[in-house]
Design a protein around this motif. Structure first.
Motif, PDB file in Angstrom:
ATOM      1  N   ALA A 107      -6.337  -7.882   8.606  1.00 24.40           N
ATOM      2  CA  ALA A 107      -7.558  -8.511   8.096  1.00 24.40           C
ATOM      3  C   ALA A 107      -7.538  -8.602   6.566  1.00 24.40           C
ATOM      4  CB  ALA A 107      -8.778  -7.730   8.572  1.00 24.40           C
ATOM      5  N   SER A 108      -6.963  -7.583   5.900  1.00 21.23           N
ATOM      6  CA  SER A 108      -6.937  -7.599   4.431  1.00 21.23           C
ATOM      7  C   SER A 108      -5.843  -8.525   3.908  1.00 21.23           C
ATOM      8  CB  SER A 108      -6.710  -6.183   3.897  1.00 21.23           C
ATOM      9  OG  SER A 108      -5.365  -5.812   4.073  1.00 21.23           O
ATOM     10  N   GLY A 109      -4.985  -9.026   4.800  1.00 23.09           N
ATOM     11  CA  GLY A 109      -3.943  -9.955   4.376  1.00 23.09           C
ATOM     12  C   GLY A 109      -2.666  -9.270   3.928  1.00 23.09           C
ATOM     13  N   ASP A 110      -2.635  -7.920   3.977  1.00 22.12           N
ATOM     14  CA  ASP A 110      -1.430  -7.224   3.533  1.00 22.12           C
ATOM     15  C   ASP A 110      -0.336  -7.236   4.587  1.00 22.12           C
ATOM     16  OD1 ASP A 110      -1.900  -6.146   0.786  1.00 22.12           O
ATOM     17  OD2 ASP A 110      -3.749  -5.564   1.785  1.00 22.12           O
ATOM     18  N   ALA A 111      -0.717  -7.456   5.842  1.00 23.91           N
ATOM     19  CA  ALA A 111       0.284  -7.640   6.891  1.00 23.91           C
ATOM     20  C   ALA A 111       0.098  -9.043   7.468  1.00 23.91           C
ATOM     21  CB  ALA A 111       0.128  -6.589   7.972  1.00 23.91           C
ATOM     22  N   ASP A 112       1.221  -9.680   7.848  1.00 18.95           N
ATOM     23  CA  ASP A 112       1.138 -11.008   8.452  1.00 18.95           C
ATOM     24  C   ASP A 112       0.734 -10.914   9.918  1.00 18.95           C
ATOM     25  OD1 ASP A 112       2.023 -12.464   6.163  1.00 18.95           O
ATOM     26  OD2 ASP A 112       4.026 -11.654   6.530  1.00 18.95           O
TER      27      ASP A 112
ATOM     28  N   VAL B  61       2.976  -4.855  11.147  1.00 19.86           N
ATOM     29  CA  VAL B  61       2.495  -3.471  11.203  1.00 19.86           C
ATOM     30  C   VAL B  61       2.202  -3.121  12.652  1.00 19.86           C
ATOM     31  CG1 VAL B  61       0.661  -1.935  10.460  1.00 19.86           C
ATOM     32  CG2 VAL B  61       1.544  -3.613   8.877  1.00 19.86           C
TER      33      VAL B  61
ATOM     34  N   LYS C 282      -5.144  -3.866   8.201  1.00 18.99           N
ATOM     35  CA  LYS C 282      -4.077  -4.343   7.329  1.00 18.99           C
ATOM     36  C   LYS C 282      -3.804  -5.819   7.556  1.00 18.99           C
ATOM     37  CE  LYS C 282      -2.738  -0.186   5.582  1.00 18.99           C
ATOM     38  NZ  LYS C 282      -2.628   1.198   5.899  1.00 18.99           N
TER      39      LYS C 282
ATOM     40  N   PRO D  54       8.730  -2.672  11.785  1.00 21.92           N
ATOM     41  CA  PRO D  54       7.424  -2.670  11.133  1.00 21.92           C
ATOM     42  C   PRO D  54       7.511  -2.143   9.707  1.00 21.92           C
ATOM     43  CG  PRO D  54       7.581  -0.863  12.673  1.00 21.92           C
ATOM     44  CD  PRO D  54       8.826  -1.673  12.854  1.00 21.92           C
ATOM     45  N   LYS D  55       6.594  -2.614   8.856  1.00 21.40           N
ATOM     46  CA  LYS D  55       6.507  -2.114   7.487  1.00 21.40           C
ATOM     47  C   LYS D  55       5.728  -0.810   7.449  1.00 21.40           C
ATOM     48  CE  LYS D  55       8.839  -4.719   4.771  1.00 21.40           C
ATOM     49  NZ  LYS D  55       8.458  -6.001   4.218  1.00 21.40           N
TER      50      LYS D  55
ATOM     51  N   THR E 273       5.748  -9.609   7.415  1.00 19.87           N
ATOM     52  CA  THR E 273       5.317  -8.216   7.315  1.00 19.87           C
ATOM     53  C   THR E 273       4.536  -7.852   8.577  1.00 19.87           C
ATOM     54  OG1 THR E 273       5.152  -8.436   4.934  1.00 19.87           O
ATOM     55  CG2 THR E 273       4.037  -6.561   5.918  1.00 19.87           C
TER      56      THR E 273
END
Lengths: 269, 255
Positions: free
Chosen positions: A195-200, A155, A193, A180-181, A153
């Motif tokens: 840092a929050s782990g939602d994007a690799d 971004v 995104k 990109p997602k 993922t």
């Protein structure tokens, strides 16, 4: 009674108009950091210097503002940090500022064409892209081309904003087209995104990845050198010219260089 | 006496829209609006706002009935919690959703483990964000109407032998229809305008998560004229929705 109501309404409107023009407006995506203003300091021997600066300058300029205040007693430095194009729009629409620092030449040119810039803009730093990944780089991303690995993922910034146009430039130069997602409207959102782990992985500036050390890890890639961003600074028309130029020189001087290098900015070329 | 503040109030709503109109280049408007990305954004907006309105009705109607009729302790507290999305800054709503349903969020982690999919960056995330901010509008309109109506009719129906489901279908629901109408319109309009929670939780990608408000924001970075044109498009759609679906309860008629 009618007159009273009208007067109250007029005062309310006036007060609203005033407070909105004093304060650098904070639109969505923007943030403004305001140093505490000394009560009753007035304009004697100082005053308030308002600096509109690109979001990527948040850490370095906040520190520089403190140093500047320490060296110029009585001066308070107020910042409005947001996307460069948002800041240009605010300036064009009458926002009051003394200094404008942009994250790219294009937005400084836009401000210049709109007639809000006083004199010449000077490039004070350069920035380039880096890949932000989770601490420890669990997905083993080592190069720009790795971002196209299956199941990742990624971004990026939208092509409309400086970090996005730099991303596009790297894509064109490398022939690697990313999928990109999400295309975010500012670089800090990309960072968040990751840092929050939602994007690799996310494409951010070297400086953003450096400032967020601990939350993300930085992966440099050589192709980033082909998309260097210039950061120009200029005084704003109608502002306090003298104080503005002092701040410009401060940013361009040794203190400025030190603070900017600390977070990963490159020297002006 | 009331005319002055009322006029000011109206001016506060109308004048900014006039400002947008004045600012826009009406001759270039069609060409600015008729781009592929703005149609994608408009279509996505209408689809997601429609879906989230459906979700608001399916979940919000039972919630409103429970809140209006329940007699247990803590129902008042519950009522204020339901209103939370109304007062939360949109970005806070987005962050809250992200920390629940994001890959590291406790529910999101579960979903990823079970299905291998993650919620953020999907059209579904847009619908969830819109439902989150729009549902209070539906619940508030319905709950108010229910409490005003009281439960006399329901009680009469019950004493005449109607089963609870029949009472709900034949008595409660018809009583609610006008309020349901205004609730649906309000939540659809709110979903259509949702920005902060969407951009924080769902991201922004053409045809997947970039709704019309997000497209306006993205365009404003490069071309303010086209952002203004898109804003007008959004306003036209919102006004149309309200005009077409304006419930009778707004026209002065009692239920």
């Amino acid at each position: 009674m009618k007159k009273l109501a009208l007067a109250v309404a007029a005062v309310a409107l006036f007060a609203g108009a005033c407070s909105s023009s004093d304060q650098p407006s904070t639109q969505s995506g923007g943030s403004s950091v305001t140093a505490p203003a000394p009560k009753g300091a007035g304009n004697a021997g100082g005053g308030t210097l308002t600096v509109f600066a690109a979001a990527s300058l948040t850490e370095s300029f906040t520190a520089l503002g403190k140093e500047f205040e320490a060296q110029h007693s009585g001066v308070t430095v107020k910042f409005s940090f947001a996307g460069s194009s948002t800041l240009v729009q605010q300036l064009t629409n009458g926002a009051k500022a003394d200094v404008f620092a942009s994250a790219d030449q294009a937005n400084m040119d836009k401000a210049n064409q709109s007639g809000v810039i006083d004199g010449q803009a000077t490039v004070f730093a350069t920035n380039k892209l880096a890949i932000a990944v989770a601490p420890g780089n669990p997905k083993g991303i080592k190069s720009f081309a790795d971002l196209n690995k299956a199941g990742l993922t990624v971004v990026t910034c939208a092509p409309q904003v400086p970090c996005g146009s730099a991303t596009k430039k790297v894509e064109q130069n490398t022939g690697v087209t990313l999928k990109p997602k999400s295309e975010e409207s500012d670089v800090k959102q990309v960072l968040n995104k990751v840092a929050s782990g939602d994007a690799d992985a996310g494409l951010v500036y070297v400086t953003d990845a450096t400032s967020a050390a601990g939350k993300v890890e930085k992966v440099d890639f050589p192709e980033a050198a082909q998309a260097i961003n210039n950061y120009p600074i200029a005084a704003v028309k109608g502002g306090q010219a003298e104080l503005a130029h002092q701040f410009e020189e401060f940013v361009l001087g040794t203190e400025g260089k030190n603070e900017l290098t600390k977070v990963g900015f490159g020297p002006a070329q | 006496m009331l005319a002055i503040p009322a006029t000011l109030a109206l001016a506060l709503v109308v004048l900014p829209v006039v400002g947008l109109l004045v600012r826009s280049d009406l001759t270039r408007l069609p060409s600015l609006v008729a781009t592929a990305s703005s149609w994608h954004a408009l279509r996505l907006s209408l689809i997601t706002a429609g879906l989230s309105t459906v979700a608001c009705v399916l979940l919000g109607v039972p919630l409103a009935v429970v809140l209006a009729r329940a007699r247990f302790r803590g129902v008042r507290l519950l009522r204020s919690i339901v209103l939370l999305p109304l007062v939360l800054p949109p970005v806070v709503g987005g962050l809250a959703l992200l920390y629940l349903l994001g890959r590291k969020g406790f529910l999101g982690m579960l979903i990823t483990t079970l299905t291998g999919e993650s919620v953020p960056f999907t059209t579904g995330a847009v619908v969830i964000a819109q439902t989150f901010v729009a549902m209070p509008f539906l619940v508030v309109s319905l709950e108010g109407a229910l409490r005003n109506a009281g439960d006399r009719y329901e009680q009469v129906a019950a004493t005449l032998g109607a089963r609870p489901w029949t009472v709900f279908r034949r008595v409660t629901l018809p009583l609610l229809l006008p309020a349901l109408g205004s609730g649906v319109v309000l939540s659809f309009a709110r979903a259509l305008g949702e920005f902060g929670a969407t951009i924080t939780f769902a991201g922004s990608l053409e045809d997947v998560t970039r709704t019309l408000p997000l497209e306006v924001y993205t365009q404003a970075e490069v071309d303010i004229d086209s952002a203004v044109a898109l804003s007008l498009l959004l306003i036209v759609v919102a006004v149309l929705v309200i005009a077409v679906a304006r419930p009778r309860s707004w026209e002065g008629g009692l239920r």
